[in-house]
Design a protein around this motif. Structure first.
Motif, short mmCIF file in Angstrom:
data_model
loop_
_atom_site.label_atom_id
_atom_site.label_comp_id
_atom_site.label_asym_id
_atom_site.label_seq_id
_atom_site.Cartn_x
_atom_site.Cartn_y
_atom_site.Cartn_z
N CYS A 60 0.83 -1.21 0.00
CA CYS A 60 0.00 0.00 0.00
C CYS A 60 0.86 1.26 0.00
O CYS A 60 0.40 2.31 -0.46
CB CYS A 60 -0.92 0.03 1.22
SG CYS A 60 -2.04 -1.35 1.24
N CYS A 98 1.80 1.62 -3.76
CA CYS A 98 0.56 1.59 -4.55
C CYS A 98 -0.25 2.88 -4.33
O CYS A 98 -0.74 3.49 -5.27
CB CYS A 98 -0.25 0.36 -4.16
SG CYS A 98 -1.77 0.17 -5.08
N CYS A 128 -8.79 -6.10 -1.73
CA CYS A 128 -7.47 -6.23 -2.35
C CYS A 128 -6.66 -7.29 -1.61
O CYS A 128 -6.60 -7.27 -0.37
CB CYS A 128 -6.76 -4.88 -2.31
SG CYS A 128 -5.04 -4.97 -2.83
S1 SF4 Z 1 -5.19 -1.27 -4.01
FE1 SF4 Z 1 -4.42 -2.80 -2.54
S2 SF4 Z 1 -2.21 -2.49 -2.45
FE2 SF4 Z 1 -3.11 -0.68 -3.43
S3 SF4 Z 1 -3.37 0.77 -1.69
FE3 SF4 Z 1 -5.31 -0.35 -1.96
S4 SF4 Z 1 -5.17 -2.09 -0.53
FE4 SF4 Z 1 -3.10 -1.28 -0.80
#
Ligand code: SF4
Ligand SMILES: [Zn+2]
Ligand SMILES: [Zn+2]
Length: 314
Positions: free
Chosen positions: A136, A139, A228
């Motif tokens: 995260c 991301c 996710c």
């Molecule tokens: S999409 Fe998944 S990896 Fe990306 S910030 Fe959200 S929870 Fe985290």
């Protein structure tokens, strides 16, 4: 439990105001609170382009539907939904389908921005290359940058985000606990327009997550329920738990955390706009140092030996 407004059976209790609402009155109440919040955060909006970040989940679905209800029908407003595809197998494809379905049903233009095309990598690929880093962290930084870039390329005057009351209360607590007061000051809604940055607004700020979920269900909005696969490692999880416990013990804590941020932000930034951010030497996006955080993470992802995952920013 009976509804305060009509005596029908209630679908939600609201301990923070000692109230209960039935389905139709919850729908009315959410619409009204979001309408007031939009006008508070965007006073006197005269028209232009509004980009709405749409993940395919419940929060952004409600944010898009209600932004369209208030601004989308004006002839001088162009509304565009912006979805970021981070490249997460088993999760993102289904959410993109729901997002597209919602846009079709609302008649809203839909754009998809992909990590693979813009950054040359994906969250899944980076998670493999940097197994010790929390996904995260990079991301979220990459998604924020691509949302801003996507909105700016559309010529957007505003970027609407689907953060609900719980999300924002967690962020306030997280920033306070980490001593990151500059981030506290930068939280949406933005008081100043900064070069290269599309001002972000968060019209669901007064709505608890549970009520957003119920609104999406009761209004029949298509949204994805999936989670996710990388979410379990998010630093935010501990703050979610703490905020939930605080709210159970002292109803109204979430609103109080938000008020704390709103009262602190002007004191931290002052009455004049902060200094304009510099430019990243690699990608020219706004940056606090020589490289923006997105490029710092990209460098770590490309070369985990020289810039090891343990030294990647948290
Ligand atoms: S999409 Fe998944 S990896 Fe990306 S910030 Fe959200 S929870 Fe985290
Ligand atoms: Zn009612
Ligand atoms: Zn950069």
């Amino acid at each position: 439990m009976r509804c305060d407004a009509c005596d029908a059976e209630a679908v939600v209790d609201q301990p923070y105001r000692r109230g209960h609402l039935c389905g139709p009155h919850l729908l009315d109440s959410v619409r009204e609170r979001v309408r007031r919040e939009l006008h508070r955060q965007v006073p006197g909006f005269r028209g232009g382009t509004i980009a709405v970040a749409l993940s395919g989940g419940k929060d952004s679905a409600v944010a898009l539907a209600l932004t369209r209800a208030y601004f989308g029908r004006r002839p001088n407003v162009r509304l565009v939904a912006l979805t970021v595809d981070e490249g997460i197998a088993g999760y993102r494809p289904a959410t993109i389908e729901r997002a597209a379905e919602l846009c079709r049903s609302l008649g809203v233009e839909h754009r998809i921005v992909r990590f693979s095309e813009r950054l040359g990598t994906t969250t899944d690929a980076t998670a493999e290359r940097l197994p010790r880093a929390i996904p995260c962290a990079y991301c979220g930084v990459w998604r924020r940058q691509l949302l801003n870039r996507g909105a700016r390329e559309l010529g957007a005057d505003l970027l609407v985000l689907g953060f609900n009351l719980d999300d924002l209360a967690q962020t306030v607590l997280m920033n306070l606990a980490r001593g990151e007061v500059d981030r506290l000051a930068r939280m949406a809604p933005h008081r100043f327009r900064q070069p290269g940055l599309v001002p972000r607004v968060a019209p669901l700020a007064p709505i608890p997550e549970r009520e957003v979920f119920l609104y999406a269900r009761l209004a029949g909005l298509p949204f994805d329920h999936g989670e996710c696969p990388h979410a379990g490692r998010a630093a935010r999880n501990v703050y979610r738990e703490v905020v939930w416990q605080l709210e159970e013990a002292v109803p109204g804590t979430r609103q109080a955390l938000l008020r704390t941020q709103e009262r602190l932000a002007p004191l931290l930034t002052g009455p004049t706009p902060p200094e304009a951010p510099g430019r990243c030497q690699a990608c020219s996006e706004p940056a606090a140092g020589p490289l923006c955080r997105a490029c710092e993470f990209l460098a770590a992802a490309r070369n985990p030996i020289i810039v090891g995952p343990a030294s990647a920013p948290p």
